[in-house]
Structures are given as structure tokens and as C-alpha cells.
Design a protein around this motif. Structure first.
Motif, PDB file in Angstrom:
ATOM      1  N   SER A 278       0.846  -1.205   0.000  1.00 19.72           N
ATOM      2  CA  SER A 278       0.000   0.000   0.000  1.00 19.72           C
ATOM      3  C   SER A 278       0.877   1.249   0.000  1.00 19.72           C
ATOM      4  CB  SER A 278      -0.902   0.008   1.237  1.00 19.72           C
ATOM      5  OG  SER A 278      -1.666  -1.178   1.320  1.00 19.72           O
ATOM      6  N   HIS A 279       0.460   2.264  -0.755  1.00 20.89           N
ATOM      7  CA  HIS A 279       1.267   3.482  -0.838  1.00 20.89           C
ATOM      8  C   HIS A 279       0.767   4.578   0.088  1.00 20.89           C
ATOM      9  CE1 HIS A 279      -1.907   3.961  -3.932  1.00 20.89           C
ATOM     10  NE2 HIS A 279      -1.888   5.226  -3.551  1.00 20.89           N
ATOM     11  N   HIS A 372       7.013  12.303  -9.390  1.00 25.49           N
ATOM     12  CA  HIS A 372       6.252  11.065  -9.188  1.00 25.49           C
ATOM     13  C   HIS A 372       6.909   9.988 -10.041  1.00 25.49           C
ATOM     14  CE1 HIS A 372       2.861   8.487  -8.265  1.00 25.49           C
ATOM     15  NE2 HIS A 372       2.777   8.180  -9.555  1.00 25.49           N
ATOM     16  N   ASN A 373       7.665   9.132  -9.401  1.00 29.60           N
ATOM     17  CA  ASN A 373       8.374   8.078 -10.111  1.00 29.60           C
ATOM     18  C   ASN A 373       8.485   6.854  -9.212  1.00 29.60           C
ATOM     19  OD1 ASN A 373      10.567   8.656  -8.290  1.00 29.60           O
ATOM     20  ND2 ASN A 373      11.147  10.360  -9.647  1.00 29.60           N
ATOM     21  N   TRP A 374       9.255   5.866  -9.656  1.00 23.11           N
ATOM     22  CA  TRP A 374       9.362   4.627  -8.894  1.00 23.11           C
ATOM     23  C   TRP A 374       9.979   4.846  -7.522  1.00 23.11           C
ATOM     24  CZ3 TRP A 374      13.930   2.894  -6.977  1.00 23.11           C
ATOM     25  CH2 TRP A 374      15.109   3.434  -7.514  1.00 23.11           C
ATOM     26  N   ALA A 378       8.197   4.010  -4.015  1.00 23.73           N
ATOM     27  CA  ALA A 378       8.825   3.088  -3.062  1.00 23.73           C
ATOM     28  C   ALA A 378       8.919   3.724  -1.676  1.00 23.73           C
ATOM     29  CB  ALA A 378      10.210   2.684  -3.556  1.00 23.73           C
ATOM     30  N   VAL A 379       9.247   5.004  -1.627  1.00 22.34           N
ATOM     31  CA  VAL A 379       9.313   5.707  -0.345  1.00 22.34           C
ATOM     32  C   VAL A 379       7.933   5.736   0.315  1.00 22.34           C
ATOM     33  CG1 VAL A 379       9.673   7.961   0.739  1.00 22.34           C
ATOM     34  CG2 VAL A 379      11.314   7.110  -0.954  1.00 22.34           C
ATOM     35  N   ALA A 380       6.891   5.964  -0.486  1.00 17.06           N
ATOM     36  CA  ALA A 380       5.524   5.987   0.048  1.00 17.06           C
ATOM     37  C   ALA A 380       5.154   4.629   0.637  1.00 17.06           C
ATOM     38  CB  ALA A 380       4.541   6.382  -1.049  1.00 17.06           C
TER      39      ALA A 380
END
Length: 405
Positions: A278-279, A372-374, A378-380
Motif C-alpha cells: 500500500s502506498h 512522481h516516479n518509482w 517506493a518511499v511511500a
């Protein structure tokens, strides 16, 4: 003697599958036998509440009669010609439906920790089913009361103890349909896959995290404890280990319930959908214990929001949404138990939800300002994962033992 509590050991599954063999054979021939499936369900329900738990079995019988009467009378009232759609009748029907669960949840608070005599395994999930039926009847989606179908739905054996929480209209479609051989073989295969995955989750991963690792980490955390709000490396280990245990144990139970449902020709909705990717917190609650999450969303949050907006008590939609989150997660916390850590768990999730909504609104207003990228995705995911694990540490009650005892 085999423990006949649902999904507790392999012997339970052997007995259950053997009992279901005639139903499976009938299904493979493109037919179904409602009476035999009902017989198996009631036999295993009886075995759940035999011996020392006979009082729970009596409570289940009384509870079923109580809910049967409430649903039948309310549906009769709503479908009667010229009957007004009075809110007071609906309100008291819901109150009466949740009354047994309320007694069970609050008895320990007022009676020195003793359990209520009207409680039994699975009362929460049965109550959610009944209240959902009453609300969908008020909305006009359920127009007929079929006594046998209602009892089949309410007392559906695979899901009675641990969910997932089904909806009556969805269950009724499965109950009425007859699958051909190919359709049933496909569903049967899915059921077997889910049973094996459930075994891997609960009896291997859940056992590893919950029985082999967690007690040792808790012991180390107790030895290293300092003052209030003092965190140690063993405590951080407890946080992650307990979160993994909670997921694999609960997801395993859900897979067992869904798998057995599949063998009986019922496509019970899934409960987990890769929650650890989940982000944000909103995405998490769309993936974790989904049937409970969607039940609370549809029957508490949305109805609260519509009620406030209809009466125009508050103009700001943001304020209404935030109050809805607080109400939703406070009720969810209290439902788990009347302790500070369950209530704090609920308030924590409400706070994170409110902050997440504010962050989403800010990003929309400043679109293009942030990348807004990979990497950001991933951090989210990482931030959400750690936020959830911290909330589960609160939920576990271990901090209560660590800091206050």
C-alpha cells in the motif's frame, strides 16, 4: 482428541473434507444438495460448541432466534403496502440487532473482566451480517425474506468464526446457482490453492513469527525497557515481528474460510489484497481485512457523511470527512476492546487518514511541484509499511505491559 475449533489443526481439515466429500461428488455431477451442505454445517457448528463450550452453543441458538425475528419483522414492515419508511423503526431495529454484541463487548468492562453469558465465537461477524441486511432492506435492495436462505447466510459454517464478512445479496446468488462440472472444477481448484496457501501462512510463517520469534523478542524488550516512551532495538523487533504474525495468522484463517467456501460452491469475497504494498493509509484499508473495512465504510462512514450533509449541520465537506474518520476508527477501536491501546489504535488511524487526505489535497493543488516516479512510490510504500507496523505495536497491547506493568 482432535481440537474441533475452526482451522486450529490439520485434523480439523481432514474431518471437514471427509464430511464434504458427498457434497463435492454431487457438485462434480453438475448438481448440488442444499440439505447435505446444511447438515455438515450444523454438525460442525455443534462440535464447535460441545463440552465446556456448550453455553456458547446455547447463546448462539438464542442469538439466531433474536436476529431472525428482528430481520423478519423489519423486512415485513418495509415491504408492507403503504408502510412509511420511518427512521425510528429502522434505528431501533439496528439498535436491537447490535444489542447482544454490545452486551458482550462491554460486560468485561463493568463486571471485573468476566465474559458475558450471551457471547460466543463469531458473534461480531454474525452481527455485521444482520445489520447489513437491515440497512440494505431500508435502502430497498432486499425485498423478500427467505427464512432458510437467511439461516444459511447467517450460520454459514466456513466463515462463522473469523469471516470474511459476506453480503446477503451476493451470498444469495451463489446459494441459488448450480455450477456445471467445469465451473465447479475451476472453483474447486481455487479452493485447494487457497487451503494450501493458508497452511503456509498460518502453520509455517504465522507459527514462525508468532511462536518462535515473538516471545524471545518480547522478553528481550522487557529486559531492556527504560522509561515511558523509551524504545529499544528489541522493541522495534517486536513491532515488525508482531505485524508479520498478525498478517499471516489472520490471512491464513481467511484463506481457510474462503477455500472451504469454494469447495461448497460459494465464492466468499477475499479479505486481503497484498496490503504491504500500500502506498498510503487509504490504500491500506482497501487491501487489509477488506470485508470489514468496506462494511465500516459503507454502513458507518458513508451514512454518517450523508446524514450530516442532508441535514446541513456542517458546511465544510473536509470537516465532515474528518469527523467521519474519527467516528469510524473510534468505533473500530472500541469494537476490538475497551482498553486504551485499542482506542489509541483507532484514533491513530483516524489521524493518519486525516493527514493523508490533507496531503492528497495539497498534491492536487500543487500538481507538478513534486516528482512522481518509482523512487517516490517506493518511499511511500516504505513509510506506509512502518506506519502500519507501529499502529500494530499499539494494537498488540505489548506497550501496556512494557510501560505500565
Amino acid at each position: 482428541m482432535i481440537n474441533l475449533q475452526p482451522y486450529e489443526n490439520p485434523g480439523y481439515f481432514v474431518l471437514l473434507v471427509v464430511a464434504l466429500l458427498p457434497a463435492i461428488i454431487i457438485r462434480l455431477n453438475g448438481r448440488r444438495s442444499h440439505w447435505y451442505e446444511t447438515l455438515v454445517s450444523f454438525v460442525f457448528l455443534f462440535l464447535m460448541f460441545d463440552g465446556r463450550k456448550w453455553t456458547q452453543g446455547v447463546a448462539l441458538i438464542g442469538y439466531t432466534i433474536w436476529q431472525f425475528a428482528i430481520v423478519a419483522l423489519y423486512l415485513r414492515y418495509r415491504t408492507k403496502k403503504d408502510s412509511p419508511n420511518k427512521f425510528s423503526v429502522f434505528f431501533w431495529s439496528v439498535v436491537l440487532a447490535i444489542a447482544p454484541l454490545t452486551v458482550v463487548k462491554f460486560t468485561p468492562l463493568f463486571d471485573h473482566g468476566r465474559s458475558s453469558i450471551v457471547g460466543f465465537l463469531g458473534i461480531s461477524y454474525l452481527t455485521f451480517k444482520t445489520v447489513g441486511m437491515i440497512m440494505e432492506t431500508r435502502d430497498g435492495f432486499i425485498k423478500d425474506f427467505h427464512p432458510v436462505k437467511f439461516l444459511q447466510f447467517l450460520l454459514f459454517m466456513p466463515t462463522i468464526s473469523s469471516g470474511p464478512i459476506d453480503r446477503y445479496r451476493r451470498f444469495e446468488k451463489d446459494y441459488d446457482r448450480t455450477l456445471d462440472r467445469e465451473q465447479y472444477l475451476d472453483l474447486f481448484g481455487k479452493g485447494i490453492d487457497r487451503l494450501f496457501l493458508g497452511f503456509f501462512y498460518k502453520f509455517i510463517l504465522g507459527y514462525g513469527f508468532g511462536t518462535m520469534l515473538l516471545p524471545n523478542l518480547q522478553r528481550q524488550a522487557m529486559q531492556a525497557r527504560g522509561g515511558f516512551l523509551d524504545f529499544s532495538w528489541p522493541l522495534i523487533g517486536v513491532m515488525y515481528c508482531y505485524s508479520m504474525y498478525l498478517f499471516f495468522d489472520f490471512a491464513g484463517y481467511s484463506l481457510f474460510a474462503i477455500g472451504i467456501s469454494n469447495l461448497m460452491g460459494v465464492e466468499t469475497p477475499k479479505n486481503f489484497n497484498y496490503p504491504w504494498i500500500s502506498h498510503n493509509i487509504k490504500d491500506f484499508w482497501n487491501r487489509w481485512h477488506m470485508t470489514l473495512s468496506f462494511w465500516f465504510r459503507d454502513y458507518i462512514y458513508m451514512r454518517f457523511v450523508f446524514f450530516i450533509m442532508k441535514h446541513k449541520w456542517i458546511k465544510s465537506r473536509v470537516t465532515i470527512a474528518n469527523l467521519g474518520y474519527l467516528l469510524l476508527f473510534l468505533i473500530m477501536g472500541i469494537w476490538h476492546g475497551e482498553t486504551w491501546y485499542y482506542i489509541t489504535y483507532g484514533i491513530f488511524h483516524a489521524t493518519v487518514m486525516i493527514c493523508t487526505d490533507a496531503w492528497i489535497r495539497w498534491k492536487k493543488k500543487h500538481e507538478g511541484l513534486l516528482p512522481h516516479n518509482w523512487f517516490t512510490h517506493a518511499v511511500a510504500i516504505l513509510l506506509t509499511f512502518n506506519t502500519i507496523c507501529f499502529s500494530f505495536l499499539i494494537f498488540s497491547g505489548f506497550l501496556d505491559r512494557l510501560w505500565f506493568h
